[in-house]
Each structure stands twice: as structure tokens, then as C-alpha cells.
Design a protein around this motif. Sequence first.
Motif, PDB file in Angstrom:
ATOM      1  N   ALA A 106       0.830  -1.203   0.000  1.00  0.00           N
ATOM      2  CA  ALA A 106       0.000   0.000   0.000  1.00  0.00           C
ATOM      3  C   ALA A 106       0.869   1.261   0.000  1.00  0.00           C
ATOM      4  O   ALA A 106       0.592   2.225  -0.732  1.00  0.00           O
ATOM      5  N   GLN A 107       1.927   1.234   0.776  1.00  0.00           N
ATOM      6  CA  GLN A 107       2.812   2.390   0.840  1.00  0.00           C
ATOM      7  C   GLN A 107       3.484   2.644  -0.506  1.00  0.00           C
ATOM      8  O   GLN A 107       3.576   3.792  -0.964  1.00  0.00           O
ATOM      9  N   LYS A 108       3.975   1.573  -1.163  1.00  0.00           N
ATOM     10  CA  LYS A 108       4.633   1.738  -2.470  1.00  0.00           C
ATOM     11  C   LYS A 108       3.669   2.302  -3.506  1.00  0.00           C
ATOM     12  O   LYS A 108       4.005   3.217  -4.256  1.00  0.00           O
ATOM     13  N   LYS A 109       2.454   1.729  -3.533  1.00  0.00           N
ATOM     14  CA  LYS A 109       1.475   2.172  -4.530  1.00  0.00           C
ATOM     15  C   LYS A 109       1.123   3.641  -4.335  1.00  0.00           C
ATOM     16  O   LYS A 109       1.114   4.426  -5.277  1.00  0.00           O
ATOM     17  N   TYR A 110       0.835   4.014  -3.109  1.00  0.00           N
ATOM     18  CA  TYR A 110       0.392   5.382  -2.888  1.00  0.00           C
ATOM     19  C   TYR A 110       1.535   6.390  -2.904  1.00  0.00           C
ATOM     20  O   TYR A 110       1.317   7.555  -3.192  1.00  0.00           O
ATOM     21  N   LYS A 111       2.746   5.935  -2.649  1.00  0.00           N
ATOM     22  CA  LYS A 111       3.889   6.838  -2.793  1.00  0.00           C
ATOM     23  C   LYS A 111       4.069   7.188  -4.276  1.00  0.00           C
ATOM     24  O   LYS A 111       4.287   8.349  -4.619  1.00  0.00           O
ATOM     25  N   HIS A 112       3.962   6.177  -5.122  1.00  0.00           N
ATOM     26  CA  HIS A 112       4.077   6.412  -6.565  1.00  0.00           C
ATOM     27  C   HIS A 112       2.977   7.359  -7.044  1.00  0.00           C
ATOM     28  O   HIS A 112       3.226   8.304  -7.803  1.00  0.00           O
ATOM     29  N   ASP A 113       1.736   7.085  -6.594  1.00  0.00           N
ATOM     30  CA  ASP A 113       0.609   7.941  -6.977  1.00  0.00           C
ATOM     31  C   ASP A 113       0.824   9.385  -6.510  1.00  0.00           C
ATOM     32  O   ASP A 113       0.512  10.339  -7.221  1.00  0.00           O
ATOM     33  N   GLU A 114       1.367   9.511  -5.295  1.00  0.00           N
ATOM     34  CA  GLU A 114       1.582  10.843  -4.753  1.00  0.00           C
ATOM     35  C   GLU A 114       2.589  11.626  -5.596  1.00  0.00           C
ATOM     36  O   GLU A 114       2.389  12.812  -5.889  1.00  0.00           O
ATOM     37  N   GLU A 115       3.673  10.957  -6.002  1.00  0.00           N
ATOM     38  CA  GLU A 115       4.706  11.640  -6.785  1.00  0.00           C
ATOM     39  C   GLU A 115       4.161  12.135  -8.127  1.00  0.00           C
ATOM     40  O   GLU A 115       4.516  13.228  -8.583  1.00  0.00           O
ATOM     41  N   GLU A 116       3.291  11.361  -8.756  1.00  0.00           N
ATOM     42  CA  GLU A 116       2.692  11.790 -10.024  1.00  0.00           C
ATOM     43  C   GLU A 116       1.717  12.954  -9.835  1.00  0.00           C
ATOM     44  O   GLU A 116       1.666  13.874 -10.647  1.00  0.00           O
ATOM     45  N   ASP A 117       0.937  12.863  -8.764  1.00  0.00           N
ATOM     46  CA  ASP A 117      -0.094  13.880  -8.544  1.00  0.00           C
ATOM     47  C   ASP A 117       0.441  15.181  -7.937  1.00  0.00           C
ATOM     48  O   ASP A 117      -0.247  16.198  -7.961  1.00  0.00           O
ATOM     49  N   ILE A 118       1.665  15.128  -7.376  1.00  0.00           N
ATOM     50  CA  ILE A 118       2.252  16.320  -6.758  1.00  0.00           C
ATOM     51  C   ILE A 118       2.309  17.461  -7.759  1.00  0.00           C
ATOM     52  O   ILE A 118       2.067  18.620  -7.388  1.00  0.00           O
ATOM     53  N   LEU A 119       2.627  17.149  -9.006  1.00  0.00           N
ATOM     54  CA  LEU A 119       2.732  18.189 -10.041  1.00  0.00           C
ATOM     55  C   LEU A 119       1.397  18.895 -10.248  1.00  0.00           C
ATOM     56  O   LEU A 119       1.366  20.072 -10.545  1.00  0.00           O
ATOM     57  N   HIS A 150      -1.157  19.502  -2.320  1.00  0.00           N
ATOM     58  CA  HIS A 150      -1.941  19.507  -1.092  1.00  0.00           C
ATOM     59  C   HIS A 150      -3.073  18.464  -1.113  1.00  0.00           C
ATOM     60  O   HIS A 150      -3.228  17.680  -0.165  1.00  0.00           O
ATOM     61  N   ASP A 151      -3.874  18.448  -2.189  1.00  0.00           N
ATOM     62  CA  ASP A 151      -5.010  17.513  -2.270  1.00  0.00           C
ATOM     63  C   ASP A 151      -4.536  16.063  -2.282  1.00  0.00           C
ATOM     64  O   ASP A 151      -5.136  15.201  -1.631  1.00  0.00           O
ATOM     65  N   THR A 152      -3.473  15.814  -3.021  1.00  0.00           N
ATOM     66  CA  THR A 152      -2.957  14.453  -3.107  1.00  0.00           C
ATOM     67  C   THR A 152      -2.462  13.969  -1.750  1.00  0.00           C
ATOM     68  O   THR A 152      -2.685  12.807  -1.380  1.00  0.00           O
ATOM     69  N   GLY A 153      -1.810  14.846  -1.005  1.00  0.00           N
ATOM     70  CA  GLY A 153      -1.330  14.462   0.334  1.00  0.00           C
ATOM     71  C   GLY A 153      -2.465  14.051   1.245  1.00  0.00           C
ATOM     72  O   GLY A 153      -2.359  13.075   1.995  1.00  0.00           O
ATOM     73  N   ILE A 154      -3.561  14.777   1.197  1.00  0.00           N
ATOM     74  CA  ILE A 154      -4.724  14.457   2.024  1.00  0.00           C
ATOM     75  C   ILE A 154      -5.337  13.126   1.597  1.00  0.00           C
ATOM     76  O   ILE A 154      -5.628  12.257   2.436  1.00  0.00           O
ATOM     77  N   ILE A 155      -5.492  12.939   0.306  1.00  0.00           N
ATOM     78  CA  ILE A 155      -6.065  11.688  -0.205  1.00  0.00           C
ATOM     79  C   ILE A 155      -5.174  10.500   0.174  1.00  0.00           C
ATOM     80  O   ILE A 155      -5.658   9.453   0.602  1.00  0.00           O
ATOM     81  N   TYR A 156      -3.884  10.691  -0.014  1.00  0.00           N
ATOM     82  CA  TYR A 156      -2.921   9.637   0.306  1.00  0.00           C
ATOM     83  C   TYR A 156      -3.003   9.235   1.775  1.00  0.00           C
ATOM     84  O   TYR A 156      -3.066   8.048   2.115  1.00  0.00           O
ATOM     85  N   ALA A 157      -3.023  10.204   2.651  1.00  0.00           N
ATOM     86  CA  ALA A 157      -3.059   9.922   4.087  1.00  0.00           C
ATOM     87  C   ALA A 157      -4.334   9.166   4.464  1.00  0.00           C
ATOM     88  O   ALA A 157      -4.288   8.196   5.228  1.00  0.00           O
ATOM     89  N   LYS A 158      -5.460   9.586   3.903  1.00  0.00           N
ATOM     90  CA  LYS A 158      -6.722   8.910   4.197  1.00  0.00           C
ATOM     91  C   LYS A 158      -6.706   7.472   3.673  1.00  0.00           C
ATOM     92  O   LYS A 158      -7.115   6.545   4.356  1.00  0.00           O
ATOM     93  N   GLU A 159      -6.240   7.323   2.446  1.00  0.00           N
ATOM     94  CA  GLU A 159      -6.227   5.990   1.836  1.00  0.00           C
ATOM     95  C   GLU A 159      -5.256   5.052   2.554  1.00  0.00           C
ATOM     96  O   GLU A 159      -5.563   3.883   2.780  1.00  0.00           O
ATOM     97  N   LEU A 160      -4.099   5.560   2.907  1.00  0.00           N
ATOM     98  CA  LEU A 160      -3.125   4.741   3.617  1.00  0.00           C
ATOM     99  C   LEU A 160      -3.694   4.301   4.970  1.00  0.00           C
ATOM    100  O   LEU A 160      -3.558   3.136   5.366  1.00  0.00           O
ATOM    101  N   SER A 161      -4.348   5.212   5.635  1.00  0.00           N
ATOM    102  CA  SER A 161      -4.962   4.883   6.917  1.00  0.00           C
ATOM    103  C   SER A 161      -6.042   3.816   6.733  1.00  0.00           C
ATOM    104  O   SER A 161      -6.127   2.860   7.508  1.00  0.00           O
ATOM    105  N   HIS A 162      -6.841   3.970   5.682  1.00  0.00           N
ATOM    106  CA  HIS A 162      -7.890   2.986   5.392  1.00  0.00           C
ATOM    107  C   HIS A 162      -7.273   1.618   5.067  1.00  0.00           C
ATOM    108  O   HIS A 162      -7.721   0.592   5.572  1.00  0.00           O
ATOM    109  N   ARG A 163      -6.244   1.610   4.239  1.00  0.00           N
ATOM    110  CA  ARG A 163      -5.576   0.345   3.861  1.00  0.00           C
ATOM    111  C   ARG A 163      -4.929  -0.299   5.084  1.00  0.00           C
ATOM    112  O   ARG A 163      -4.977  -1.515   5.244  1.00  0.00           O
ATOM    113  N   ASP A 164      -4.325   0.508   5.899  1.00  0.00           N
ATOM    114  CA  ASP A 164      -3.704  -0.017   7.115  1.00  0.00           C
ATOM    115  C   ASP A 164      -4.770  -0.631   8.021  1.00  0.00           C
ATOM    116  O   ASP A 164      -4.589  -1.720   8.563  1.00  0.00           O
ATOM    117  N   PHE A 165      -5.894   0.052   8.132  1.00  0.00           N
ATOM    118  CA  PHE A 165      -7.000  -0.466   8.923  1.00  0.00           C
ATOM    119  C   PHE A 165      -7.508  -1.780   8.340  1.00  0.00           C
ATOM    120  O   PHE A 165      -7.730  -2.760   9.071  1.00  0.00           O
TER     121      PHE A 165
END
Length: 196
Positions: free
Chosen positions: A41-54, A58-73
Amino acid sequence: MLEEQKRAERLGRIIIEDAKRIAEEIIENARKESEEIVEKAQKKYKHDEEEDILQDKHDTGIIYAKELSHRDFEAKKDVLAFRDQKVKELFDKICRRISEYTNTEDYTEKLRTLIEKAEKETPLYEECVIYHSAKDKDKIVQLTADIKVQTAVDKAVTLGGILVYYPRENIYLDYTFDTLLEAQRKNFANHSELSL
């Protein structure tokens, strides 16, 4: 009688050793699975974050944190379900072994020992009731033939052992395998190594 007690103690040690071994397997499997799921989950969303950063950091960071938390849960929930299934399998196996044991002469001697233990702890008298499982009825009747006590089947006693009721004192002496196994199950499930 000492030999029967040693056999019962050996059986107890075997069951505890089996439980410890299976617990270690459960812990190791759960740990590995949890780490793999979280790592993916971390690898997938880290990659997604790097693409969306451009586009929008800000929005991507929030989405990433929520999704990572959900996946971890979800990963922890899956690991917990896996652990609970393995604990259930372990205790089902223990119940089968206890059931096999209750069909032996050693078990009849164990019942005799439990009745004697109750007598030593609090002397039995005519109004006392020795509760037992339905399958142990003949054994209990035979073992109490020379003792002036009452016997009765208790549907709550399914694995074996006895529950002795002293009406004058309004006390019970619980020597049932059911109570012992349930206490072991709670102790096992609450063991710190099994927590996430």
C-alpha cells in the motif's frame, strides 16, 4: 493414581506446547502478512503521490493519508480475522483431543480423582449434586455408587469433568474441562504477542 496424574499432566503439557507452537506460527504469519500489505500500500500510494504532486500537492497528500490509513485499517482487520480463525482452529483441535481423552480409562480415573479432590476440599454429603456431561453419566453413576450424593447431567458440561454443588454452603466446585478450556482460550487470546 500417581501414574494417571502424570499422564494427565503430560497431556496438559502437550496441549500447552501445541498451543504455544501454533501461537508462534499465527504471530509470525500475521506479522509477515501485515508488513507485506502495508508495504504494498505504501509503495502504490507513494508512486501515486509523486505523479499527482505536479497537479495538486496539497489535495494528493490528504487523499494519500486517508487511503493509507484505510488500507492499514483493512490490513489489520484482515490479520485479526486470520488470527481469530487460527485461534479457533487451535481450540477446535484441542477439543477433539479432549474428546478422545474422555473415551479412555485414564479419563475414568481422572473423574475419580476429581471426586476425591472435591471430597478433600469440602466433604460431600447426601444433598450434594455432582453435575456432569450426558456422555459421562454411566461413569459418574459407577464412581459415586458408594458415595451418598446426587448426580445430574448439566448441558453446560460438554467436554468433561465435574461440577459439584454444595447446597448448604451454596457453593460450586468447578472441575469441568469446559471452564478450564474457556479460561485458557481467554488467556491465550489476550496474550500480548497476539495483539497487533
